[in-house]
Write a protein that holds these residues in place. Structure first.
Motif, PDB file in Angstrom:
ATOM      1  N   PHE A 157       0.833  -1.203   0.000  1.00 39.30           N
ATOM      2  CA  PHE A 157       0.000   0.000   0.000  1.00 39.30           C
ATOM      3  C   PHE A 157       0.871   1.258   0.000  1.00 39.30           C
ATOM      4  CE2 PHE A 157      -2.434   3.289   2.295  1.00 39.30           C
ATOM      5  CZ  PHE A 157      -3.499   3.408   1.419  1.00 39.30           C
ATOM      6  N   GLY A 158       2.083   1.143   0.549  1.00 42.68           N
ATOM      7  CA  GLY A 158       3.029   2.256   0.505  1.00 42.68           C
ATOM      8  C   GLY A 158       3.377   2.666  -0.912  1.00 42.68           C
ATOM      9  N   VAL A 159       3.378   1.727  -1.867  1.00 44.41           N
ATOM     10  CA  VAL A 159       3.622   2.070  -3.274  1.00 44.41           C
ATOM     11  C   VAL A 159       2.518   2.978  -3.789  1.00 44.41           C
ATOM     12  CG1 VAL A 159       3.868   1.136  -5.600  1.00 44.41           C
ATOM     13  CG2 VAL A 159       4.867  -0.089  -3.662  1.00 44.41           C
ATOM     14  N   LEU A 160       1.286   2.687  -3.407  1.00 39.84           N
ATOM     15  CA  LEU A 160       0.164   3.522  -3.816  1.00 39.84           C
ATOM     16  C   LEU A 160       0.281   4.924  -3.219  1.00 39.84           C
ATOM     17  CD1 LEU A 160      -2.299   3.073  -5.617  1.00 39.84           C
ATOM     18  CD2 LEU A 160      -3.631   2.579  -3.565  1.00 39.84           C
ATOM     19  N   ILE A 161       0.763   4.997  -1.995  1.00 39.17           N
ATOM     20  CA  ILE A 161       0.986   6.308  -1.359  1.00 39.17           C
ATOM     21  C   ILE A 161       2.045   7.094  -2.129  1.00 39.17           C
ATOM     22  CG2 ILE A 161       1.898   7.420   0.715  1.00 39.17           C
ATOM     23  CD1 ILE A 161       0.600   5.183   2.334  1.00 39.17           C
ATOM     24  N   LEU A 162       3.116   6.426  -2.527  1.00 41.59           N
ATOM     25  CA  LEU A 162       4.173   7.099  -3.289  1.00 41.59           C
ATOM     26  C   LEU A 162       3.647   7.603  -4.628  1.00 41.59           C
ATOM     27  CD1 LEU A 162       7.218   4.723  -2.642  1.00 41.59           C
ATOM     28  CD2 LEU A 162       6.573   6.799  -1.418  1.00 41.59           C
ATOM     29  N   ILE A 163       2.779   6.843  -5.260  1.00 40.37           N
ATOM     30  CA  ILE A 163       2.178   7.282  -6.533  1.00 40.37           C
ATOM     31  C   ILE A 163       1.345   8.545  -6.324  1.00 40.37           C
ATOM     32  CG2 ILE A 163       0.456   6.674  -8.277  1.00 40.37           C
ATOM     33  CD1 ILE A 163       1.443   3.798  -8.099  1.00 40.37           C
ATOM     34  N   ALA A 164       0.538   8.567  -5.249  1.00 39.46           N
ATOM     35  CA  ALA A 164      -0.291   9.742  -4.968  1.00 39.46           C
ATOM     36  C   ALA A 164       0.564  10.975  -4.713  1.00 39.46           C
ATOM     37  CB  ALA A 164      -1.194   9.459  -3.769  1.00 39.46           C
ATOM     38  N   ILE A 165       1.724  10.795  -4.080  1.00 36.26           N
ATOM     39  CA  ILE A 165       2.620  11.937  -3.822  1.00 36.26           C
ATOM     40  C   ILE A 165       3.284  12.396  -5.117  1.00 36.26           C
ATOM     41  CG2 ILE A 165       4.731  12.634  -2.625  1.00 36.26           C
ATOM     42  CD1 ILE A 165       3.948  10.735  -0.364  1.00 36.26           C
ATOM     43  N   ALA A 166       3.632  11.452  -5.990  1.00 38.72           N
ATOM     44  CA  ALA A 166       4.355  11.800  -7.219  1.00 38.72           C
ATOM     45  C   ALA A 166       3.536  12.666  -8.161  1.00 38.72           C
ATOM     46  CB  ALA A 166       4.799  10.523  -7.931  1.00 38.72           C
ATOM     47  N   VAL A 167       2.215  12.544  -8.145  1.00 36.72           N
ATOM     48  CA  VAL A 167       1.390  13.292  -9.108  1.00 36.72           C
ATOM     49  C   VAL A 167       0.982  14.663  -8.602  1.00 36.72           C
ATOM     50  CG1 VAL A 167       0.499  11.173 -10.132  1.00 36.72           C
ATOM     51  CG2 VAL A 167      -0.760  12.248  -8.262  1.00 36.72           C
ATOM     52  N   ILE A 168       1.333  15.028  -7.372  1.00 37.99           N
ATOM     53  CA  ILE A 168       0.949  16.344  -6.848  1.00 37.99           C
ATOM     54  C   ILE A 168       1.630  17.436  -7.672  1.00 37.99           C
ATOM     55  CG2 ILE A 168       1.069  17.888  -4.858  1.00 37.99           C
ATOM     56  CD1 ILE A 168       0.882  15.459  -3.054  1.00 37.99           C
ATOM     57  N   ALA A 169       0.838  18.340  -8.214  1.00 37.56           N
ATOM     58  CA  ALA A 169       1.368  19.365  -9.131  1.00 37.56           C
ATOM     59  C   ALA A 169       1.885  20.596  -8.409  1.00 37.56           C
ATOM     60  CB  ALA A 169       0.278  19.772 -10.124  1.00 37.56           C
ATOM     61  N   GLN A 170       1.529  20.768  -7.148  1.00 40.76           N
ATOM     62  CA  GLN A 170       1.922  21.973  -6.426  1.00 40.76           C
ATOM     63  C   GLN A 170       3.375  21.965  -5.975  1.00 40.76           C
ATOM     64  OE1 GLN A 170      -0.893  20.458  -6.111  1.00 40.76           O
ATOM     65  NE2 GLN A 170      -2.581  21.909  -5.989  1.00 40.76           N
ATOM     66  N   LEU A 171       4.019  20.820  -6.043  1.00 41.73           N
ATOM     67  CA  LEU A 171       5.372  20.674  -5.511  1.00 41.73           C
ATOM     68  C   LEU A 171       6.379  20.522  -6.648  1.00 41.73           C
ATOM     69  CD1 LEU A 171       4.643  18.139  -2.615  1.00 41.73           C
ATOM     70  CD2 LEU A 171       4.760  20.632  -2.483  1.00 41.73           C
ATOM     71  N   THR A 172       7.579  21.021  -6.414  1.00 41.96           N
ATOM     72  CA  THR A 172       8.661  20.813  -7.365  1.00 41.96           C
ATOM     73  C   THR A 172       9.168  19.383  -7.267  1.00 41.96           C
ATOM     74  OG1 THR A 172      10.383  21.483  -5.804  1.00 41.96           O
ATOM     75  CG2 THR A 172       9.337  23.231  -7.101  1.00 41.96           C
ATOM     76  N   HIS A 173       9.917  18.955  -8.268  1.00 45.66           N
ATOM     77  CA  HIS A 173      10.385  17.571  -8.265  1.00 45.66           C
ATOM     78  C   HIS A 173      11.362  17.314  -7.125  1.00 45.66           C
ATOM     79  CE1 HIS A 173      13.870  19.386 -10.237  1.00 45.66           C
ATOM     80  NE2 HIS A 173      14.525  18.273  -9.993  1.00 45.66           N
ATOM     81  N   LEU A 174      12.114  18.337  -6.714  1.00 44.66           N
ATOM     82  CA  LEU A 174      13.055  18.141  -5.609  1.00 44.66           C
ATOM     83  C   LEU A 174      12.305  17.855  -4.310  1.00 44.66           C
ATOM     84  CD1 LEU A 174      15.659  20.962  -6.365  1.00 44.66           C
ATOM     85  CD2 LEU A 174      15.910  18.500  -6.732  1.00 44.66           C
ATOM     86  N   THR A 175      11.233  18.597  -4.068  1.00 44.60           N
ATOM     87  CA  THR A 175      10.431  18.359  -2.860  1.00 44.60           C
ATOM     88  C   THR A 175       9.782  16.985  -2.917  1.00 44.60           C
ATOM     89  OG1 THR A 175       9.972  20.729  -2.746  1.00 44.60           O
ATOM     90  CG2 THR A 175       8.583  19.289  -1.424  1.00 44.60           C
ATOM     91  N   LYS A 176       9.269  16.614  -4.080  1.00 49.34           N
ATOM     92  CA  LYS A 176       8.623  15.305  -4.199  1.00 49.34           C
ATOM     93  C   LYS A 176       9.630  14.162  -4.035  1.00 49.34           C
ATOM     94  CE  LYS A 176       6.238  16.319  -8.049  1.00 49.34           C
ATOM     95  NZ  LYS A 176       5.259  16.187  -9.155  1.00 49.34           N
ATOM     96  N   ILE A 177      10.804  14.318  -4.602  1.00 50.33           N
ATOM     97  CA  ILE A 177      11.822  13.279  -4.447  1.00 50.33           C
ATOM     98  C   ILE A 177      12.198  13.104  -2.980  1.00 50.33           C
ATOM     99  CG2 ILE A 177      14.242  12.718  -4.931  1.00 50.33           C
ATOM    100  CD1 ILE A 177      13.840  13.901  -7.718  1.00 50.33           C
ATOM    101  N   LEU A 178      12.355  14.232  -2.276  1.00 50.15           N
ATOM    102  CA  LEU A 178      12.672  14.158  -0.846  1.00 50.15           C
ATOM    103  C   LEU A 178      11.566  13.445  -0.078  1.00 50.15           C
ATOM    104  CD1 LEU A 178      14.585  14.963   1.445  1.00 50.15           C
ATOM    105  CD2 LEU A 178      13.341  17.139   1.612  1.00 50.15           C
ATOM    106  N   LEU A 179      10.317  13.768  -0.384  1.00 48.09           N
ATOM    107  CA  LEU A 179       9.200  13.105   0.293  1.00 48.09           C
ATOM    108  C   LEU A 179       9.136  11.621  -0.067  1.00 48.09           C
ATOM    109  CD1 LEU A 179       6.419  15.824  -0.143  1.00 48.09           C
ATOM    110  CD2 LEU A 179       7.479  15.124   2.007  1.00 48.09           C
ATOM    111  N   LEU A 180       9.322  11.295  -1.335  1.00 48.96           N
ATOM    112  CA  LEU A 180       9.240   9.898  -1.781  1.00 48.96           C
ATOM    113  C   LEU A 180      10.304   9.035  -1.108  1.00 48.96           C
ATOM    114  CD1 LEU A 180       8.630  10.441  -5.613  1.00 48.96           C
ATOM    115  CD2 LEU A 180       6.990   9.521  -3.984  1.00 48.96           C
ATOM    116  N   LEU A 181      11.538   9.507  -1.127  1.00 50.46           N
ATOM    117  CA  LEU A 181      12.615   8.712  -0.545  1.00 50.46           C
ATOM    118  C   LEU A 181      12.496   8.621   0.969  1.00 50.46           C
ATOM    119  CD1 LEU A 181      15.647   9.925  -2.712  1.00 50.46           C
ATOM    120  CD2 LEU A 181      14.262   7.865  -2.984  1.00 50.46           C
TER     121      LEU A 181
END
Length: 1087
Positions: A679-703
């Protein structure tokens, strides 16, 4: 249902209308919306393409943009392939070899995409296009084949083993594969879903909760597919907006270009190309020089042709060769003209010639190289100025050898059948012997005329339908070049750094605050994932109160933040107050990003906390005791049993613990902690598609979230994973390691994909800025051309020519006006000032001074009170203006004089301001120039004369009398006729009667000098009651008309006594400091 593209908007395919009826340009469409999807170009410049053409263009554009995501699909598949090779150590050697072969196949297919990519050979290019279609489908097929083979070859398998990859794969299929949605959604998407769902269950060992796991897997994989579809539609919407904006921008650009081309054509028909280009470059630029910019150049060995028609057949032609200063004077109503003593001599050659004869000077004859036979004309005996200049004149009697310039030969070859009628009246022509100036002064005009004539021929040759079709094909090709052939993903590299930040700080700042429409919509993925957490855990995980409290509580803050962010996008469905709050919320970049981070952390930590609660659940439900947990932990580190060189998870548990778990835990309470990791994979997918964040912020959150899940998998939930392994007889490697490995694979794949998403958004944003810049550049060019054209012709006249693009080259424009005021203002002593000495740069500096005077006069026209006054032209040092030439001016038939002739009073005020402006220049330059002015009123005819060099002018008795009022007046005075005096008196103007003046063609006219304006209006004057100029009324002065053969005031009077211009040096020292710089400039010019 897939959205269908309309011309300028997006509509549903089921409601789109297509009208393919062609209409000629002469029939205007009443409603543009009625022809959406048809063929044509509306009056507003909207290009209506057939719907299938528009959809085809967009399809090619969209597929090309989506191809950039294909490499991230390969990257994710390669990571999974590495996982299948390295993590399951118990797999056989053939299985490992097959996985390695799959990895090689991925890399080989990727390499195929580069074959012929940049080749110039057509065959390789066609092969590359075929590969672009085949390879994406082959990569998808390979990923499904790899998934199937791996499941089949495993000796023992459960539905949970590849669930994380199945979730990620179903998401990536919609986000990264460059395929149409119809094909993608109905075939590839559905096949991927059913294979990933059914195959693991079909090859799984028996499990009492197999149906529960099947239902949970169906929910989780379907959620990933829904998020993928959501992002697909969001990406399509962004691409469609970019496509339609580019289409609309291209339409505007084409309209602007068409207008600019007509403006350019009109401009180049009046001004030489080199002058027009220089003036366009300088337009709007500020200059620190004391003098206004002058566009004047000197040309040597120029043949000046002066010709005048005495009848419809015979013309009097005079030709002289010499040096001229060619250019324009002033800031408004420009006209290209020539100035020099030789120009005056050419005028005299014409006036001293004979009708039907070509009169040339001996200087011109010297350049003819015997190509003509001549006879003596003795013009120097008929014209004093020619005698003083020492010229001998001749008449051409016979052409010995015909001559045509190379440009004229080209025109004759292409247009030998077209005749160019000569306009009636007085015309001038210039021919230069200098190679550098040939195209500038002669051929350039011929080429411009030829291009216009050719264009006119083409308009006649093709029908309106064919012309419209050509425009549509041109638009289609340009739209294809603009969108389909460009590769912004590669071009963005030079504009960004390694962190994908624009190198231009202003552009980066604009991107930070910019947001696409519906950009908050992907936040729904986070809310959906949190809701799915409740559903899937109810199906497959133990149902504890603590667990449901933990996963339900975050729904409230997540829902609130999502709704606040989304309200702006649904303004028509929600209250205005709520929408305004949402807009203010999203306008603050920091708040918008903080809300997205809070949502991401909430769904991530909710699952992590849930992991901890499962450990607590086992203990609070007394399934196992605390001591047994501790024993398990100690045995995990101390026991090292070797069975054929391998350690199994079952040996890590004491027999009492295993037995107690098997007896105490009923089937519905069985724990599958790997579901929390998947289910954590699904959470990571939901975070990856957020448009309000830059890729650096999303990468930090994902990892970070992935690492936290892995930590809980390995160190906090090790006992629960050991129990799952034992209950399912899982071999060797614990599920906690395999699940953590898949989680890291997903985190790395989504991190690179997040960078790609940010890159894609920046590409679209960059295109938007480029489209805006291109539109601004085209509009700036139009405005510059427009400003130049409006400085050549009055606005209403220029608009007439630019709107009527299909007019005949010989079409005339004329307009009659009943009540117009006309002003002539000359500087009679400028001819004495003008000289062509070396110190004055052969007269250029004298003309620079005249340009300064005329420019100051032109500047007065910018004042609001003089907006209805039009400058007609300058004739040497004579300034000509008119009032009342206004098509929008409407008056009642019974309107009083003060209302009907208010513009004439304004013209008088303008004349008085001219005197003040010249006085100011005199004070700064220590000169004594004066104005001699004449004003008249009455009907006139205004229009454009000349086909090759159109020029706006006015004609009529009113103009002739106004000219005579100036030429017969006295320096420093404004002379008017008696009728004009009577009209102006009600406005408060005072006049001094001069007397009768002999006017050519009019006899004796009573004239008056303007004295000024009183505070109160005066009664109309009577002839006998007017104060005479120091004389009795019985002895009225009769003045003969001054000798002038034309309105044009000569720049040179060689028989006039020379006057020296002396500068008072003492007076210059007394001048104030504010005017020192300009005084110095004037002194250096005049000395």
């Amino acid at each position: 249902m897939e959205a269908n593209l309309e011309n300028g908007q997006m509509t549903n395919a089921s409601t789109s209308k297509s009208h393919s009826q062609r209409q000629t340009t002469s029939r205007r469409r009443q409603n543009d919306s009625d022809v959406a999807g048809g063929v044509g170009i509306t009056g507003g410049g909207v290009v209506i393409l057939p719907q299938h053409v528009l959809n085809e263009l967009y399809h090619n554009y969209s597929i090309k943009q989506r191809r950039s995501g294909l490499k991230w699909f390969v990257f994710a598949a390669a990571l999974f392939n590495i996982w299948t090779i390295g993590i399951p150590w118990d797999q056989s050697a053939p299985t490992r070899v097959i996985n390695c072969c799959m990895l090689v196949a991925y890399l080989a297919l990727t390499a195929l995409l580069h074959i012929g990519r940049r080749s110039g050979k057509p065959a390789l290019r066609r092969f590359h296009q075929i590969l672009l279609i085949i390879v994406p489908r082959a990569l998808w097929l390979l990923s499904i084949l790899h998934f199937t083979v791996y499941v089949i070859l495993q000796p023992s398998f459960s539905p949970r083993d590849l669930l994380g990859w199945a979730i990620l794969l179903n998401f990536l299929v919609y986000v990264t594969l460059p395929l149409q949605l119809i094909f993608l959604g109905l075939s590839i998407g559905c096949i991927t879903y059913f294979i990933c769902l059914s195959l693991p269950v079909g090859y799984s060992r028996w499990d009492s909760l197999l149906s529960n796991q099947l239902a949970a897997n169906a929910v989780l994989i379907a959620t990933a597919a829904l998020i993928g579809l959501l992002y697909y539609f969001m990406g399509e919407a962004k691409q469609k907006r970019a496509f339609l904006e580019a289409k609309k921008s291209l339409e505007v650009k084409m309209v602007i270009e068409e207008q600019s081309a007509e403006q350019e054509r009109l401009l180049l028909s009046v001004l030489p190309k080199h002058v027009a280009i220089k003036m366009r470059e300088d337009l709007g630029s500020s200059s620190s020089e004391a003098f206004k910019k002058i566009y004047m150049s000197r040309h040597e060995n120029v043949r000046y042709v002066q010709q005048k028609a005495n009848s419809p057949v015979d013309m009097r032609v005079g030709i002289h060769t010499g040096a001229v200063l060619a250019g324009i004077l002033g800031q408004r109503q420009w006209q290209f003209d020539v100035y020099s003593k030789d120009v005056e001599l050419a005028n005299k050659m014409e006036s001293s010639g004979k009708a039907g004869r070509v009169h040339i000077s001996d200087k011109t004859l010297a350049f003819l190289n015997g190509e003509f036979e001549v006879e003596a004309a003795f013009g120097e005996k008929r014209e004093e100025l020619l005698r003083i200049a020492g010229l001998k004149t001749y008449f051409i009697t016979k052409v010995v050898k015909a001559f045509a310039s190379p440009c004229a030969k080209k025109i004759n070859e292409t247009q030998s059948e077209i005749a160019h009628p000569n306009p009636n009246g007085s015309t001038t022509d210039i021919v230069s012997d200098e190679d550098d100036n040939d195209a500038t002064l002669d051929d350039e005009g011929l080429l411009a005329q030829n291009s216009v004539s050719n264009g006119h021929q083409k308009v006649i040759a093709v029908t309106a339908d064919e012309e419209e079709q050509v425009k549509l094909e041109n638009f289609k090709q340009r739209l294809k070049d603009e969108l389909v052939t460009r590769d912004g993903h590669e071009n963005l590299t030079k504009d960004t750094n390694i962190f994908l930040r624009f190198k231009n700080p202003q552009l980066e700042q604009l991107y930070a605050v910019y947001r696409e429409p519906y950009s908050s919509l992907p936040l729904l993925a986070a809310l959906l994932v949190q809701c799915i957490d409740v559903l899937y855990s109810y199906i497959v995980l133990p149902r504890s109160t603590l667990h449901f409290i933990n996963i339900a509580a975050p729904l409230v803050p997540i829902a609130m933040l999502v709704v606040i962010s989304l309200a702006e996008s649904f303004s028509g469905m929600l209250p205005k107050f709520f929408v305004d709050v949402s807009k203010r919320f999203n306008d603050i970049t920091f708040v918008r990003e903080l809300a997205a981070i809070i949502i991401a952390l909430t769904i991530g930590f909710s699952n992590v906390i849930d992991m901890f609660f499962f450990v607590t659940f086992v203990r609070t439900e007394h399934i196992v005791s605390e001591s047994e947990f501790n024993v398990t932990a100690s045995l995990d580190s101390d026991i090292n049993l070797e069975v054929e060189g391998m350690v199994t998870a079952e040996h890590l548990l004491p027999a009492s613990f295993v037995e107690q778990m098997r007896e105490a835990v009923p089937p519905e309470r069985v724990l599958y902690p790997s579901y929390l990791s998947n289910f954590g994979v699904l959470i990571l997918i939901a975070i990856a598609v957020i448009a309000q964040l830059t890729h650096l912020t999303k990468i930090l959150l994902l990892l970070s979230i992935a690492a936290l899940h892995c930590y809980f998998n390995i160190f906090i939930m090790q006992d629960l994973y050991a129990l799952e392994d034992d209950l399912e007889h899982q071999p060797i490697i614990s599920t906690r390691y395999t699940a953590s490995g898949l989680l890291l694979v997903a985190a790395l794949a989504l991190s690179t994909l997040a960078r790609h998403m940010d890159h894609e958004d920046r590409v679209i944003f960059k295109w938007k800025t480029e489209v805006a810049e291109q539109k601004e550049t085209a509009n700036d060019m139009r405005q510059r051309n427009e400003a130049l054209v409006y400085n050549v012709l009055p606005v209403h006249v220029a608009e007439h020519f630019m709107k009527n693009t299909k007019r005949s080259h010989d079409d005339l424009y004329s307009q009659s006006y009943a009540e117009v005021g006309v002003l002539f203002a000359s500087m009679p002593n400028f001819s004495d000032f003008y000289s062509e000495e070396t110190v004055n740069n052969q007269g250029l500096e004298c003309l620079r001074f005249l340009n300064e005077v005329i420019s100051d006069f032109d500047a007065l026209l910018e004042l609001p009170q003089f907006q209805d006054i039009i400058k007609i032209k300058t004739i040497g040092s004579t300034y000509m203006a008119a009032s009342g030439i206004n098509l929008q001016r409407t008056l009642r038939n019974d309107a009083p004089i003060t209302e009907r002739w208010s513009h004439l009073a304004i013209l008088v005020e303008f004349a008085m301001e001219l005197k003040h402006a010249l006085q100011s220049i005199n004070e700064q330059s220590f000169n004594h120039f004066v104005l001699k002015m004449g004003i008249n009123h009455g009907p006139i005819t205004a229009g454009v004369i000349g086909a090759r060099k159109p020029h706006y002018d006015i004609w009529g008795n009113t103009v002739n009398v106004a000219s005579r009022m100036e030429s017969t007046g006295k320096a420093g005075a404004i002379q008017v006729t008696e009728e004009t005096c009577n009209i102006l008196q009600p406005f408060g103007y005072k006049f001094l009667q001069r007397g009768l003046v002999a006017v050519k063609g009019k006899g004796q006219l009573m004239t008056f000098y303007l004295q000024g304006k009183s505070q109160s209006s005066a009664e109309p004057v009577l002839s006998g009651a007017v104060e005479l100029n120091g004389q009795d009324s019985s002895a009225l002065e009769s003045t003969s008309e001054l000798e002038t053969s034309d309105i044009k005031m000569p720049l040179l009077k060689m028989n006039a006594p020379e006057q020296s211009l002396e500068i008072d040096q003492d007076q210059s020292l007394k001048n104030d400091s504010a005017g020192q710089e300009r005084v110095g400039e004037f002194q250096s010019l005049l000395e």
